[in-house]
Design a protein around this motif. Structure first.
Motif, PDB file in Angstrom:
ATOM      1  N   UNK A 180       0.832  -1.201   0.000  1.00 13.29           N
ATOM      2  CA  UNK A 180       0.000   0.000   0.000  1.00 13.29           C
ATOM      3  C   UNK A 180       0.869   1.254   0.000  1.00 13.29           C
ATOM      4  N   UNK A 181       0.254   2.365  -0.342  1.00 11.58           N
ATOM      5  CA  UNK A 181       0.951   3.658  -0.308  1.00 11.58           C
ATOM      6  C   UNK A 181      -0.103   4.754  -0.272  1.00 11.58           C
ATOM      7  N   UNK A 182       0.347   5.974  -0.061  1.00 13.21           N
ATOM      8  CA  UNK A 182      -0.521   7.134  -0.226  1.00 13.21           C
ATOM      9  C   UNK A 182      -0.074   7.868  -1.483  1.00 13.21           C
ATOM     10  N   UNK A 183      -1.014   8.165  -2.360  1.00  8.58           N
ATOM     11  CA  UNK A 183      -0.720   9.013  -3.522  1.00  8.58           C
ATOM     12  C   UNK A 183      -1.197  10.411  -3.164  1.00  8.58           C
ATOM     13  N   UNK A 184      -0.328  11.404  -3.327  1.00 11.04           N
ATOM     14  CA  UNK A 184      -0.659  12.783  -2.941  1.00 11.04           C
ATOM     15  C   UNK A 184      -0.445  13.707  -4.129  1.00 11.04           C
ATOM     16  N   UNK A 185      -1.270  14.740  -4.217  1.00 10.36           N
ATOM     17  CA  UNK A 185      -1.040  15.747  -5.251  1.00 10.36           C
ATOM     18  C   UNK A 185      -1.605  17.087  -4.776  1.00 10.36           C
ATOM     19  N   UNK A 186      -0.971  18.158  -5.274  1.00 11.81           N
ATOM     20  CA  UNK A 186      -1.372  19.507  -4.846  1.00 11.81           C
ATOM     21  C   UNK A 186      -1.203  20.487  -5.994  1.00 11.81           C
ATOM     22  N   UNK A 187      -1.972  21.581  -5.896  1.00 16.17           N
ATOM     23  CA  UNK A 187      -1.893  22.628  -6.921  1.00 16.17           C
ATOM     24  C   UNK A 187      -1.154  23.831  -6.344  1.00 16.17           C
ATOM     25  N   UNK A 188      -0.281  24.430  -7.131  1.00 11.98           N
ATOM     26  CA  UNK A 188       0.282  25.726  -6.760  1.00 11.98           C
ATOM     27  C   UNK A 188      -0.766  26.797  -7.037  1.00 11.98           C
ATOM     28  N   UNK A 189      -0.692  27.885  -6.276  1.00  9.52           N
ATOM     29  CA  UNK A 189      -1.569  29.032  -6.558  1.00  9.52           C
ATOM     30  C   UNK A 189      -1.041  29.782  -7.769  1.00  9.52           C
ATOM     31  N   UNK A 190      -1.471  31.026  -7.919  1.00 18.00           N
ATOM     32  CA  UNK A 190      -1.047  31.791  -9.095  1.00 18.00           C
ATOM     33  C   UNK A 190       0.466  32.005  -9.091  1.00 18.00           C
ATOM     34  N   UNK A 191       1.093  31.618 -10.172  1.00 18.45           N
ATOM     35  CA  UNK A 191       2.555  31.768 -10.310  1.00 18.45           C
ATOM     36  C   UNK A 191       2.847  32.840 -11.365  1.00 18.45           C
ATOM     37  N   UNK A 192       3.980  33.518 -11.221  1.00 14.48           N
ATOM     38  CA  UNK A 192       4.293  34.631 -12.125  1.00 14.48           C
ATOM     39  C   UNK A 192       5.338  34.221 -13.146  1.00 14.48           C
ATOM     40  N   UNK A 193       5.198  34.767 -14.349  1.00 15.37           N
ATOM     41  CA  UNK A 193       6.181  34.519 -15.414  1.00 15.37           C
ATOM     42  C   UNK A 193       7.578  34.915 -14.952  1.00 15.37           C
ATOM     43  N   UNK A 194       8.543  34.074 -15.280  1.00 19.48           N
ATOM     44  CA  UNK A 194       9.951  34.410 -15.055  1.00 19.48           C
ATOM     45  C   UNK A 194      10.419  34.307 -13.613  1.00 19.48           C
ATOM     46  N   UNK A 195       9.539  33.977 -12.689  1.00 22.46           N
ATOM     47  CA  UNK A 195       9.935  33.909 -11.280  1.00 22.46           C
ATOM     48  C   UNK A 195      10.340  32.478 -10.909  1.00 22.46           C
ATOM     49  N   UNK A 196      11.187  32.384  -9.884  1.00 18.75           N
ATOM     50  CA  UNK A 196      11.612  31.068  -9.399  1.00 18.75           C
ATOM     51  C   UNK A 196      10.934  30.780  -8.065  1.00 18.75           C
ATOM     52  N   UNK A 197      10.654  29.525  -7.838  1.00 24.56           N
ATOM     53  CA  UNK A 197       9.939  29.114  -6.622  1.00 24.56           C
ATOM     54  C   UNK A 197      10.673  27.966  -5.946  1.00 24.56           C
TER      55      UNK A 197
END
Ligand SMILES: [Fe+2]
Length: 475
Positions: free
Chosen positions: A126-143
């Protein structure tokens, strides 16, 4: 030819003998019908028995235990346009709350957003599958980001968004990977990453993992572990990601890993489309049973009709024009190819048949035009090849990768061997009323060796190569 004639003569003789027998015995037509029905059922039964394992049977999964640390962190696209990003990961142990923590590099704010999580029990563990969404991201920026399951976190990873106001983008396209356990794909992918650090994203055509089992997911992830957290991976499903049965089902870990599919599925088809820069990227699901294909065609037509982008790039697992035999993949061709041509698809990226092949559509006077159909692979497994005169170029006995670079009206497709030598180059240029296709690989010899063939098959293949070269006037 001789063999074929002999076979057809024998079949005609059998049919003739049956008719004569029927006339002599005065068998009635109803008896004939019943006989045919019983014979058909018997043939179908025998075929099912012989092909049972190939068509319906899934191998038992090897037992596994996952550690409770968040792992296999993978960045992909989202469903809200070219700036949307998602991340997926897995873990073992017990997880009550999964979350994503991220920050724009250089800013003081750190955001923490809840993630989705599913407990997955398979035959091996067994395992847990996880996923998430980033909020609004800006062009050219690093995260920078890391993921959490309760109090346990992954390492920090970083990624950079594409710049705004540019008509340039590039990506790497990889055919089937399907590596064995402890395989060589990681070295292959590391070499690509080292050579092309600036590409926007990676596209994989399916059969990313050899089998839908934890150990092969682990192996597939190991191949891309330095790329996956920082470059979006866009992957279409292949037949090896499906579970066999009367109706085939996409193994659930796939859609949780490439979670854009969860929101883009259409009537049971695992399809996805994204407008990125001046291109519409479309991934189809050519593995579906035939009765799903009609609705997938409907979705494809709507998507192509609605696209306002200059370039249209489609990725699907099965080649529309098979390189293993003329009768293969016909439903895929019947369902999609006329739409590709009608709506001006430029590039059709395909895999599954484990050789390299490139074909362009032709105008009535034989001039190359689009769609350009490409088959590629990066797997240790090699399959047979049937030369098809409609193709322009083939390649065997190597792993291949493609760098696709788009600047305004020009798309460059470069194919390389695993040792980075250039194997194929085609340039597509959008002219006012047509797409110009330049084949810039005519000076590069085709590599068509198949050293693994048995003596009998090698003899036949050598003859086929000779005929292919003669027909294309290649020395
Ligand atoms: Fe495949």
């Amino acid at each position: 030819m001789e063999k074929k004639k002999k076979k057809s003569f024998i079949w005609r003789l059998i049919a003739f003998a049956l008719i004569v027998f029927a006339i002599i015995c005065r068998i009635r037509w109803k008896t004939w019908l019943w006989g045919l029905l019983v014979l058909s059922l018997l043939s179908l039964g025998t075929l099912c028995k012989i092909r049972w394992h190939v068509w319906f049977s899934n191998l038992p999964e090897i037992r596994y235990t996952l550690s409770d640390v968040p792992q296999r962190v993978l960045l992909t696209f989202g469903n809200e346009g070219e700036r949307s990003r998602r991340v997926s990961w897995v873990c073992g142990g017990v997880s009550k709350q999964a979350s994503l923590e991220y920050t724009e590099i250089g800013s003081q704010d750190t955001l923490r957003t809840p993630a989705s999580s599913r407990f997955i029990r398979t035959l091996g563990g067994y395992s847990y599958a996880n996923w998430a969404k980033f909020g609004t991201l800006s062009y050219g920026r690093s995260y920078a980001y890391r993921v959490w399951n309760d109090h346990r976190s992954s390492a920090w990873y970083t990624f950079t968004m594409q710049p705004d106001s540019t008509d340039h983008f590039s990506f790497v396209f990889i055919g089937d990977v399907q590596d064995t356990l402890h395989g060589k794909t990681r070295a292959f992918m590391e070499n690509i990453r080292h050579h092309y650090p600036a590409v926007d994203f990676y596209m994989f055509v399916g059969d990313f993992a050899e089998r839908p089992m934890n150990c092969y997911w682990e192996e597939a992830y190991r191949s891309v572990d330095s790329i996956a957290p920082s470059k979006p991976l866009l992957v279409s499903p292949g037949n090896h990601e499906y579970l066999k049965g009367l109706t085939r089902v996409l193994e659930k870990r796939f859609a949780y890993t490439f979670s854009y599919l969860l929101e883009s599925r259409y009537k049971g088809n695992n399809v996805y489309a994204l407008d990125y820069r001046d291109a519409t990227l479309i991934t189809l699901d050519s593995n579906r049973d035939p009765w799903f294909m009609f609705s997938q065609r409907e979705w494809l037509e709507q998507t192509l009709q609605n696209s306002r982008k200059k370039w249209k790039i489609v990725m699907l697992h099965h080649p529309v024009y098979s390189i293993k035999g003329k009768m293969k993949n016909l439903p895929v061709r019947w369902m999609f190819d006329d739409l590709f041509r009608k709506y001006g698809v430029d590039l059709v990226l395909q895999g599954h048949e484990h050789n390299y092949a490139r074909m362009t559509a032709k105008t009535p006077d034989g001039t190359m035009t689009t769609p350009l159909y490409l088959v590629s692979h990066a797997s240790p497994k090699n399959y047979s090849l049937a030369f098809d005169q409609r193709y322009d170029r083939f390649g065997t006995n190597h792993r291949f990768y493609q760098l696709i670079d788009v600047v305004s009206d020009t798309l460059r497709l470069n194919t390389y061997l695993e040792n980075d030598s250039l194997y194929d180059r085609v340039v597509l240029i959008k002219q006012p009323n047509r797409v110009e296709v330049k084949d810039e690989a005519t000076h590069i010899p085709e590599q068509l060796e198949m050293p693994w063939l048995t003596v009998k098959k090698a003899k036949k293949y050598t003859q086929a190569v000779r005929e292919w070269k003669a027909s294309k006037q290649i020395k």
